[in-house]
Design an enzyme around this catalytic site. Structure first.
Site: not given
Ligand code: NAP
Length: 371
Positions: A131, A175, A198
């Protein structure tokens, strides 16, 4: 084998779903799926077209290197257009980089993405690293907090709270999976909806489901699927679409997105009887199951468009690592029936991270009121 390595790291980078993570763990432990015999006698020689999609590639996949990237040319077979997610994702990253330069120039702001990693799982560390790399490649600032496995939930919540209040952070990812002593729902709910890049916050999903409401963010993988359809000029309105899988992170939001675009949508799941009868009616299939080669050529209506989200490692002694990645859709068979198909790897996977970058840019523009 570089292709497989890239896929293994790229595919999961922006999904913070525990199920995906768990699956990759399985993958890392090389408890792989046995590869079923997928070579059928199914053959089609009729020319198939869907909408105004991009130039058709006439390719067939060779044995070990299941990626169409290493496919060979075959005459007398009409095969589907390969929907090249890798190329589209690259185009999108370039577009994002241009927008970020403009933003910096016009208002002196650079988008920022914060990632919180708890524990020392290698796979999670790899996703976080990727990322960061992706952010660097387009000019997004990345912020990272690494906490020990035995950290408390309160510590994680404190970091989320700081990022929620930090004006240089426009997107926050936690995460997953979190250590078992933490309540995942509590943690995810703590991310403010304006920075939920997200798109998993219940308010964002709720808005996605409601007519006349707009979510602030759409989950990255399903958003990437729809973006591929758009970029290949594949019509959705009025089409029959079938989504296989109903997970919160892929199947369910993919179905909602298709419905928002005026498709008539059916959802197939593990309890669906005779799924192939339903999929055979579909103009568009999005499959997000996690079962290698489940969707056979005979499940597909001629000319359908196939978006394969599944990422499944299968044993292959001919590959240096002893495995390769295949999708949920039996590519060899389905590509002879469909008009367009995404490969695995190189289809949906690269789009997921591109959509994460896109959501982060969107967030920064919205927060700073930049058109
Ligand atoms: P998940 O949470 O395990 O959900 C799987 C879904 O498939 C469930 O809804 C399940 O039905 C359904 N299903 C399972 N077996 C089935 C069968 N035999 N027939 C019909 N439906 C069946 O998985 P996920 O997180 O959505 O991920 C799905 C796949 O996409 C995985 O391979 C994952 O690795 C991949 N993935 C890829 C990306 C990417 O960036 N490309 C991102 C995320 C996930 P029930 O609801 O009835 O259990």
């Amino acid at each position: 084998m570089a292709l497989i390595d890239t896929a293994a790291t790229m595919i999961f980078t922006s999904s913070s779903s525990s199920s995906s993570t768990a699956r990759l763990l399985l993958f890392n432990n090389t408890k792989l799926h046995k590869f079923p015999n997928t070579i059928s006698n199914f053959r089609r020689s009729t020319s198939l077209h869907f909408g105004t999609s991009s130039p058709t590639s006439r390719t067939i996949v060779t044995h070990c290197s299941s990626s169409p990237a290493s496919a060979i040319q075959v005459n007398n077979e009409t095969l589907a257009t390969v929907i090249d997610g890798k190329r589209v994702a690259k185009d999108i990253r370039e577009e994002i980089a241009v927008e970020i330069s403009r933003m910096k120039e016009e208002i002196g702001i650079v988008p920022g993405l914060a990632v919180i990693l708890v524990g020392d799982r290698k796979d999670s560390a790899t996703y976080v690293r990727n990322k960061k790399k992706a952010c660097d490649s387009v000019g997004i600032n990345s912020y990272e907090v690494r906490l020990a496995e035995d950290s408390t939930e309160e510590e994680v919540l404190n970091h989320i709270s700081k990022f929620n209040d930090d004006p240089s952070v426009h997107g926050i990812l936690v995460q997953l999976p979190l250590p078992s002593h933490m309540n995942e729902q509590n943690v995810l709910n703590a991310v403010c909806i304006e920075k939920d890049v997200d798109g998993f916050h219940p308010l964002n999903i709720g808005r996605l489901a409601m007519r006349g409401r707009e979510p602030l963010f759409v989950p990255c993988t399903p958003k990437g699927c729809i973006e591929l359809l758009h970029r290949y000029d594949i019509p959705i309105k009025g089409k029959r679409a079938v989504v296989i899988g109903r997970s919160n992170i892929v199947g369910m939001p993919a179905a909602l997105l298709l419905q928002r675009e005026d498709a008539t949508v059916s959802i197939v799941h593990s309890r669906t009887k005779n799924p192939e009868e339903i999929t055979r009616q579909a103009d568009i299939i999005i499959s997000a199951v996690g079962q290698p080669n489940m969707v056979r050529g005979s499940w597909v209506k001629p000319g359908a468009v196939l978006i394969d989200v599944g990422i499944n490692p299968v044993e292959d002694p001919e590959c240096a690592r002893g495995y390769r990645l295949v999708g949920d859709i039996c590519y060899e068979e389905a590509s002879k029936v469909a008009s367009a198909i995404t490969p695995v790897p190189g289809g949906v996977g690269p789009m997921t991270i591109a959509m994460l970058l896109s959501n982060t840019l969107l967030s920064a523009k919205r927060i700073h009121n930049l058109r």
